[in-house]
Design a protein around this motif. Structure first.
Motif, short mmCIF file in Angstrom:
data_model
loop_
_atom_site.label_atom_id
_atom_site.label_comp_id
_atom_site.label_asym_id
_atom_site.label_seq_id
_atom_site.Cartn_x
_atom_site.Cartn_y
_atom_site.Cartn_z
N ALA A 135 0.82 -1.21 0.00
CA ALA A 135 0.00 0.00 0.00
C ALA A 135 0.86 1.26 0.00
O ALA A 135 0.62 2.20 -0.77
N LEU A 136 1.86 1.29 0.86
CA LEU A 136 2.67 2.50 1.01
C LEU A 136 3.48 2.80 -0.25
O LEU A 136 3.68 3.97 -0.61
N GLU A 137 3.93 1.76 -0.93
CA GLU A 137 4.67 1.99 -2.17
C GLU A 137 3.76 2.53 -3.26
O GLU A 137 4.18 3.39 -4.05
N ILE A 138 2.52 2.06 -3.32
CA ILE A 138 1.56 2.62 -4.29
C ILE A 138 1.30 4.09 -3.98
O ILE A 138 1.29 4.94 -4.88
N VAL A 139 1.10 4.40 -2.71
CA VAL A 139 0.89 5.79 -2.31
C VAL A 139 2.09 6.64 -2.72
O VAL A 139 1.94 7.71 -3.32
N ASP A 140 3.29 6.18 -2.40
CA ASP A 140 4.49 6.94 -2.69
C ASP A 140 4.65 7.19 -4.19
O ASP A 140 4.92 8.32 -4.63
N LYS A 141 4.45 6.16 -4.99
CA LYS A 141 4.61 6.31 -6.44
C LYS A 141 3.54 7.22 -7.03
O LYS A 141 3.81 8.00 -7.96
N THR A 142 2.33 7.14 -6.50
CA THR A 142 1.25 7.99 -7.00
C THR A 142 1.49 9.45 -6.62
O THR A 142 1.29 10.36 -7.44
N VAL A 143 1.93 9.67 -5.40
CA VAL A 143 2.27 11.03 -4.95
C VAL A 143 3.37 11.62 -5.82
O VAL A 143 3.31 12.79 -6.23
N GLN A 144 4.38 10.82 -6.13
CA GLN A 144 5.47 11.32 -6.97
C GLN A 144 4.97 11.67 -8.38
O GLN A 144 5.47 12.61 -9.01
N ALA A 145 3.95 10.95 -8.85
CA ALA A 145 3.45 11.16 -10.21
C ALA A 145 2.54 12.37 -10.33
O ALA A 145 2.62 13.11 -11.32
N ILE A 146 1.65 12.59 -9.35
CA ILE A 146 0.65 13.65 -9.52
C ILE A 146 0.62 14.66 -8.37
O ILE A 146 -0.10 15.65 -8.46
N GLY A 147 1.38 14.43 -7.30
CA GLY A 147 1.41 15.36 -6.19
C GLY A 147 0.56 14.92 -5.02
O GLY A 147 -0.56 14.43 -5.21
N ALA A 148 1.06 15.09 -3.81
CA ALA A 148 0.37 14.62 -2.61
C ALA A 148 -0.99 15.26 -2.42
O ALA A 148 -1.93 14.63 -1.91
N GLY A 149 -1.13 16.53 -2.81
CA GLY A 149 -2.39 17.24 -2.61
C GLY A 149 -3.51 16.78 -3.50
O GLY A 149 -4.65 17.24 -3.37
N LYS A 150 -3.21 15.84 -4.39
CA LYS A 150 -4.23 15.28 -5.28
C LYS A 150 -4.48 13.80 -4.98
O LYS A 150 -5.12 13.11 -5.79
N VAL A 151 -3.99 13.32 -3.85
CA VAL A 151 -4.09 11.89 -3.54
C VAL A 151 -4.74 11.69 -2.17
O VAL A 151 -4.30 12.27 -1.17
N GLY A 152 -5.78 10.86 -2.15
CA GLY A 152 -6.37 10.39 -0.91
C GLY A 152 -6.30 8.88 -0.88
O GLY A 152 -5.95 8.23 -1.87
N ILE A 153 -6.63 8.29 0.25
CA ILE A 153 -6.65 6.84 0.38
C ILE A 153 -7.81 6.43 1.26
O ILE A 153 -8.17 7.13 2.21
N ARG A 154 -8.43 5.31 0.90
CA ARG A 154 -9.56 4.79 1.67
C ARG A 154 -9.20 3.45 2.30
O ARG A 154 -8.66 2.57 1.65
N ILE A 155 -9.50 3.31 3.60
CA ILE A 155 -9.32 2.05 4.31
C ILE A 155 -10.62 1.69 5.02
O ILE A 155 -11.48 2.55 5.26
N SER A 156 -10.77 0.40 5.32
CA SER A 156 -11.92 -0.08 6.09
C SER A 156 -11.40 -1.09 7.10
O SER A 156 -11.44 -2.29 6.87
N PRO A 157 -10.87 -0.61 8.22
CA PRO A 157 -10.05 -1.47 9.09
C PRO A 157 -10.79 -2.61 9.78
O PRO A 157 -10.15 -3.58 10.18
N THR A 158 -12.10 -2.52 9.91
CA THR A 158 -12.78 -3.52 10.74
C THR A 158 -13.92 -4.25 10.04
O THR A 158 -14.66 -4.99 10.67
N ASN A 159 -14.08 -4.06 8.72
CA ASN A 159 -15.15 -4.81 8.08
C ASN A 159 -14.70 -6.21 7.71
O ASN A 159 -13.51 -6.53 7.73
N LYS A 160 -15.67 -7.07 7.37
CA LYS A 160 -15.38 -8.49 7.13
C LYS A 160 -15.84 -8.94 5.75
O LYS A 160 -16.09 -10.12 5.53
N VAL A 161 -15.96 -8.00 4.81
CA VAL A 161 -16.43 -8.34 3.48
C VAL A 161 -15.50 -9.37 2.84
O VAL A 161 -14.28 -9.32 3.03
N TRP A 162 -16.06 -10.30 2.09
CA TRP A 162 -15.33 -11.41 1.45
C TRP A 162 -14.62 -12.30 2.47
O TRP A 162 -13.73 -13.08 2.10
N GLY A 163 -14.95 -12.17 3.75
CA GLY A 163 -14.27 -12.96 4.76
C GLY A 163 -12.88 -12.46 5.11
O GLY A 163 -12.11 -13.15 5.78
N ILE A 164 -12.56 -11.23 4.68
CA ILE A 164 -11.23 -10.68 4.94
C ILE A 164 -11.05 -10.51 6.45
O ILE A 164 -11.99 -10.17 7.17
#
Length: 363
Positions: free
Chosen positions: A208-237
């Motif tokens: 995840a962090l490498e994707i964030v870093d590469k995307t930030v380098q490509a388009i700028g941090a101020g144009k990048v957000g990230i979504r997480i869902s730390p406690t859901n169980k969809v797909w049995g995750i």
């Protein structure tokens, strides 16, 4: 007092309010994952009074797509169609990000010309999805991404982000939630790797962090957000120590100065149907130093309270935006909210999509 109607700076942008339209995967795409440009342009521009629209989950590659009638952002035709959508939103003085998505193991081979899906490991997720044949099918067992292929998969997110900016989007949201590919790397229930992308928490969040870093380098941090869902169980995750895993991920995200962190997690007693195991948002809020968008069963009243108390900087609303294109205005005047027709959530035409009237039209 600061409330939902207060302006806020999110990354590179000053938003007119803190009412965020959550990404809603509503289909309405053509063969080849090309969005129905005119229809989507009307849909999103109807909702441009939101402080920020986060457009639907959009596949970063053909191998990342496994949901019927959804859109992509990996070729020129898709990019050109999305450009019509962003122009329509901007014409209404709106701001719009796009959510970048790879389903990983949450697909079947029917979507992949018989090839196995990819994931962190060969762990089969649970559940069924409707396939192009019209029948529901259990998720296919994936194959682990080879270590040498990981940079290529990560680059798909970056390439899609570059296309998104070229199409006129104000930014992108990296979809690291809901049991999809990035989440499959993050959680130890699905990640059984023995290399530098598996085992310890720091290794599992590396993808995840490498994707964030590469995307930030490509388009700028101020144009990048990230979504997480730390406690859901969809797909049995699942994760054996989700609190430590996601606390560490959020701590590391502080180093990027992103536009926002978007946490999908139903508020207790909100009546939200998503099944979860805990409520970590307040704890993650204490760790994260940037803008936090909270999502999960909020009302106008609970959203105002969260903003006023500093529990969040913005509140994302999903289902309420479906039947209420003028949700911001209804919140402002205390108008009654219309109820959406669930039968049309994932169909492929204008009915139940662009035909919900505004308050003024029904007055």
């Amino acid at each position: 007092m600061t409330d939902l109607f207060s302006p806020v700076t999110i990354g590179d942008y000053q938003l007119k309010n803190r009412i965020i339209m959550a990404p809603l995967t509503r289909a309405r795409s053509l063969i080849g994952a090309v969005p129905m440009a005119e229809l989507k342009a009307e849909y999103y521009s109807q909702r441009a009074s939101a402080g920020l629209i986060i457009a639907e989950a959009t596949a970063v590659s053909k191998t990342g797509l496994g949901w019927l009638d959804t859109s992509g952002m990996w070729n020129d035709e898709q990019q050109a169609a999305w450009a019509k959508v962003t122009r329509a939103v901007h014409d209404k003085n709106g701001k719009i990000f796009i959510q970048l998505w790879h389903m990983g193991a949450a697909v079947t081979t029917d979507f992949l010309d018989g090839q196995l899906p990819i994931s962190s490991s060969n762990v089969n997720l649970s559940g069924e999805i409707r396939t192009p044949t019209g029948r529901k099918q259990a998720l296919s067992e994936p194959r682990p991404i080879k270590l040498e292929d990981i940079p290529d998969v990560q680059q798909e997110y970056v390439d899609a982000a570059i296309r998104a900016i070229a199409a006129g989007f104000d930014g992108v949201e990296i979809h690291a939630a809901n049991g999809f590919l990035i989440d499959q790397f993050t959680r130890d229930g699905s990640n059984k790797r023995q290399d530098e992308y598996g085992g310890s928490i720091d290794n599992r969040i590396r993808f995840a962090l490498e994707i964030v870093d590469k995307t930030v380098q490509a388009i700028g941090a101020g144009k990048v957000g990230i979504r997480i869902s730390p406690t859901n169980k969809v797909w049995g995750i699942n994760d054996s120590n989700y609190r430590a895993t996601f606390s560490r991920l959020v701590e590391k995200l502080n180093g990027f100065n992103l536009a926002y962190l978007h946490v999908l997690e139903p508020k207790p007693d909100s009546g939200h149907p998503m099944e979860t195991i805990d409520y970590l948002t307040p704890e993650l809020r204490s760790i994260y130093q940037g803008n936090l968008i909270a999502n999960g069963g909020y009302t106008k009243a609970s959203g105002d309270k969260a903003i006023a108390t500093g529990a969040a900087d913005g509140i994302a609303f999903g289902i309420p935006f479906i039947a209420n294109p003028d949700l911001v205005e209804r919140f402002k005047v205390g108008g009654e909210l219309a109820t959406p027709d669930q039968e049309t959530f994932y169909t492929n035409d204008a009915i139940g999509y662009t035909d919900y009237p505004s308050m003024n039209a029904t007055a």
